[in-house]
Motif scaffolding. Structure first.
Motif, mmCIF file in Angstrom:
data_model
loop_
_atom_site.group_PDB
_atom_site.id
_atom_site.type_symbol
_atom_site.label_atom_id
_atom_site.label_comp_id
_atom_site.label_asym_id
_atom_site.label_seq_id
_atom_site.Cartn_x
_atom_site.Cartn_y
_atom_site.Cartn_z
ATOM 1 N N ARG A 91 -21.381 -18.509 8.880
ATOM 2 C CA ARG A 91 -22.364 -18.250 9.934
ATOM 3 C C ARG A 91 -23.393 -19.381 9.975
ATOM 4 O O ARG A 91 -23.344 -20.306 9.145
ATOM 5 C CB ARG A 91 -23.026 -16.885 9.709
ATOM 6 C CG ARG A 91 -22.016 -15.739 9.761
ATOM 7 C CD ARG A 91 -22.659 -14.390 9.539
ATOM 8 N NE ARG A 91 -21.645 -13.331 9.509
ATOM 9 C CZ ARG A 91 -21.249 -12.642 10.568
ATOM 10 N NH1 ARG A 91 -21.800 -12.876 11.747
ATOM 11 N NH2 ARG A 91 -20.316 -11.718 10.478
ATOM 12 N N VAL A 92 -24.320 -19.279 10.930
ATOM 13 C CA VAL A 92 -25.319 -20.335 11.110
ATOM 14 C C VAL A 92 -26.112 -20.557 9.821
ATOM 15 O O VAL A 92 -26.444 -21.693 9.469
ATOM 16 C CB VAL A 92 -26.271 -19.980 12.271
ATOM 17 C CG1 VAL A 92 -27.459 -20.929 12.313
ATOM 18 C CG2 VAL A 92 -25.519 -20.034 13.596
ATOM 19 N N SER A 93 -26.411 -19.490 9.094
ATOM 20 C CA SER A 93 -27.173 -19.624 7.839
ATOM 21 C C SER A 93 -26.437 -20.512 6.844
ATOM 22 O O SER A 93 -27.067 -21.281 6.111
ATOM 23 C CB SER A 93 -27.413 -18.240 7.226
ATOM 24 O OG SER A 93 -26.180 -17.584 6.963
ATOM 25 N N ASN A 112 -30.823 -17.973 15.248
ATOM 26 C CA ASN A 112 -30.101 -16.751 14.875
ATOM 27 C C ASN A 112 -29.198 -17.053 13.690
ATOM 28 O O ASN A 112 -28.091 -17.579 13.843
ATOM 29 C CB ASN A 112 -29.273 -16.246 16.061
ATOM 30 C CG ASN A 112 -28.563 -14.933 15.739
ATOM 31 O OD1 ASN A 112 -28.657 -14.416 14.629
ATOM 32 N ND2 ASN A 112 -27.839 -14.404 16.707
ATOM 33 N N ALA A 114 -27.540 -15.157 11.797
ATOM 34 C CA ALA A 114 -26.370 -14.301 11.628
ATOM 35 C C ALA A 114 -25.222 -14.664 12.564
ATOM 36 O O ALA A 114 -24.128 -14.111 12.454
ATOM 37 C CB ALA A 114 -26.753 -12.837 11.859
ATOM 38 N N LYS A 115 -25.442 -15.595 13.460
ATOM 39 C CA LYS A 115 -24.424 -15.939 14.457
ATOM 40 C C LYS A 115 -23.224 -16.606 13.799
ATOM 41 O O LYS A 115 -23.371 -17.476 12.945
ATOM 42 C CB LYS A 115 -25.019 -16.866 15.518
ATOM 43 C CG LYS A 115 -24.072 -17.161 16.660
ATOM 44 C CD LYS A 115 -24.771 -18.025 17.717
ATOM 45 C CE LYS A 115 -23.839 -18.317 18.883
ATOM 46 N NZ LYS A 115 -24.507 -19.150 19.906
ATOM 47 N N LYS A 116 -22.009 -16.202 14.230
ATOM 48 C CA LYS A 116 -20.790 -16.797 13.691
ATOM 49 C C LYS A 116 -20.595 -18.205 14.248
ATOM 50 O O LYS A 116 -20.975 -18.497 15.380
ATOM 51 C CB LYS A 116 -19.575 -15.940 14.033
ATOM 52 C CG LYS A 116 -19.459 -14.671 13.205
ATOM 53 C CD LYS A 116 -18.151 -13.966 13.477
ATOM 54 C CE LYS A 116 -17.990 -12.756 12.572
ATOM 55 N NZ LYS A 116 -16.696 -12.062 12.808
ATOM 56 N N LEU A 117 -19.976 -19.051 13.435
ATOM 57 C CA LEU A 117 -19.748 -20.431 13.837
ATOM 58 C C LEU A 117 -18.386 -20.601 14.507
ATOM 59 O O LEU A 117 -17.454 -19.848 14.228
ATOM 60 C CB LEU A 117 -19.828 -21.348 12.612
ATOM 61 C CG LEU A 117 -21.185 -21.436 11.924
ATOM 62 C CD1 LEU A 117 -21.064 -22.208 10.626
ATOM 63 C CD2 LEU A 117 -22.203 -22.115 12.832
ATOM 64 N N GLN A 118 -18.285 -21.609 15.353
ATOM 65 C CA GLN A 118 -17.030 -21.981 15.992
ATOM 66 C C GLN A 118 -16.814 -23.473 15.824
ATOM 67 O O GLN A 118 -17.762 -24.225 15.613
ATOM 68 C CB GLN A 118 -17.059 -21.617 17.485
ATOM 69 C CG GLN A 118 -17.136 -20.120 17.758
ATOM 70 C CD GLN A 118 -17.145 -19.808 19.234
ATOM 71 O OE1 GLN A 118 -17.274 -20.705 20.064
ATOM 72 N NE2 GLN A 118 -17.002 -18.547 19.574
ATOM 73 N N VAL A 123 -25.440 -26.679 15.885
ATOM 74 C CA VAL A 123 -26.531 -25.837 15.392
ATOM 75 C C VAL A 123 -27.803 -26.674 15.434
ATOM 76 O O VAL A 123 -27.952 -27.642 14.691
ATOM 77 C CB VAL A 123 -26.258 -25.355 13.954
ATOM 78 C CG1 VAL A 123 -27.451 -24.576 13.428
ATOM 79 C CG2 VAL A 123 -25.009 -24.498 13.906
ATOM 80 N N GLU A 140 -34.650 -11.643 25.017
ATOM 81 C CA GLU A 140 -33.667 -10.795 24.344
ATOM 82 C C GLU A 140 -33.986 -9.310 24.523
ATOM 83 O O GLU A 140 -33.102 -8.499 24.755
ATOM 84 C CB GLU A 140 -33.645 -11.112 22.835
ATOM 85 C CG GLU A 140 -33.098 -12.482 22.520
ATOM 86 C CD GLU A 140 -33.158 -12.768 21.040
ATOM 87 O OE1 GLU A 140 -32.755 -13.867 20.648
ATOM 88 O OE2 GLU A 140 -33.625 -11.898 20.283
#
Length: 216
Positions: A91-93, A112, A114-118, A123, A140
């Motif tokens: 994830r971004v973290s 964010n 918690a956002k998943k990476l692609q 980032v 939001e």
């Protein structure tokens, strides 16, 4: 008949020797055939086919493993900006941690974690003041709900423990302990301005932390 009998008597040794050779050759040929029949070519063929099957399976696993790798471009207010190889499960973290973490100027609320990476994702961590975090939160949640969420994300000087206080930019273990000691000796903070009464927190430091702190 007499001539034949006479011929056999004269050549008896040769005839016997020839018979012995013929019998020996026959025995040798039979044994050779038996040994050939004992081999199981079908097993060898199965083994060859099995080996061929295992090779593509191995390649498939390697390709699958390689397919989990992604490359992410980490920019902005991080210690070591750059392109990093991670897993699709990260994830971004994780990307920010790989880049050495936030700098003191980072606007953490704008990211964010918690956002998943692609794969090929970017980032970007903005610096404080670069974006309006209040508008981001309002976008939001909308209006007052966004403001309420912003307040909850701030660190409360009257209730935060040592670990929470150290999340503030530029606040280490000593400064965090000084805040707790001030609370113990003087009671709760009445406003964020009271932070200036704690040793090590001047006007500039207060302005830097103003958007990240709150009081009851």
């Amino acid at each position: 008949m007499e001539k034949i009998s006479e011929y056999i008597r004269d050549n008896l040794k040769i005839i016997i020797g020839s018979l012995v050779i013929i019998v020996a050759l026959g025995v040798f040929y039979l044994r050779k055939q038996e040994k050939s029949s004992d081999k199981k070519p079908e097993n060898l063929e199965w083994s060859a086919v099995n080996n061929k099957k295992s090779e593509p399976e191995k390649e498939t696993k390697e390709e699958k493993s390689a397919g989990d790798d992604i490359f992410v471009d980490v920019k902005g207010a991080v210690q070591n900006p750059g392109i990093y190889k991670l897993s699709a499960k990260h994830r971004v973290s994780d990307a920010i941690a790989r880049a050495g973490g936030f700098t003191e100027e980072a606007e953490r609320k704008a990211v964010n974690l918690a956002k998943k990476l692609q794969d090929e994702a970017e980032v970007y961590v903005p610096a404080r003041g670069e974006v309006d975090t209040r508008k981001l939160l309002e976008g939001e949640s909308g209006g007052a709900a966004g403001s309420e969420k912003e307040e909850k994300s701030k660190i409360n000087l009257n209730t935060a423990d040592l670990t929470e206080l150290q999340q503030l930019s530029g606040v280490g273990a000593k400064k965090a302990q000084d805040i707790i000691d001030y609370r113990s000796e003087n009671g709760s903070f009445k406003s964020v301005e009271d932070l200036r009464k704690v040793s090590g927190f001047g006007p500039k430091t207060l302005e830097k932390l103003r958007d990240a702190i709150a009081v009851d």
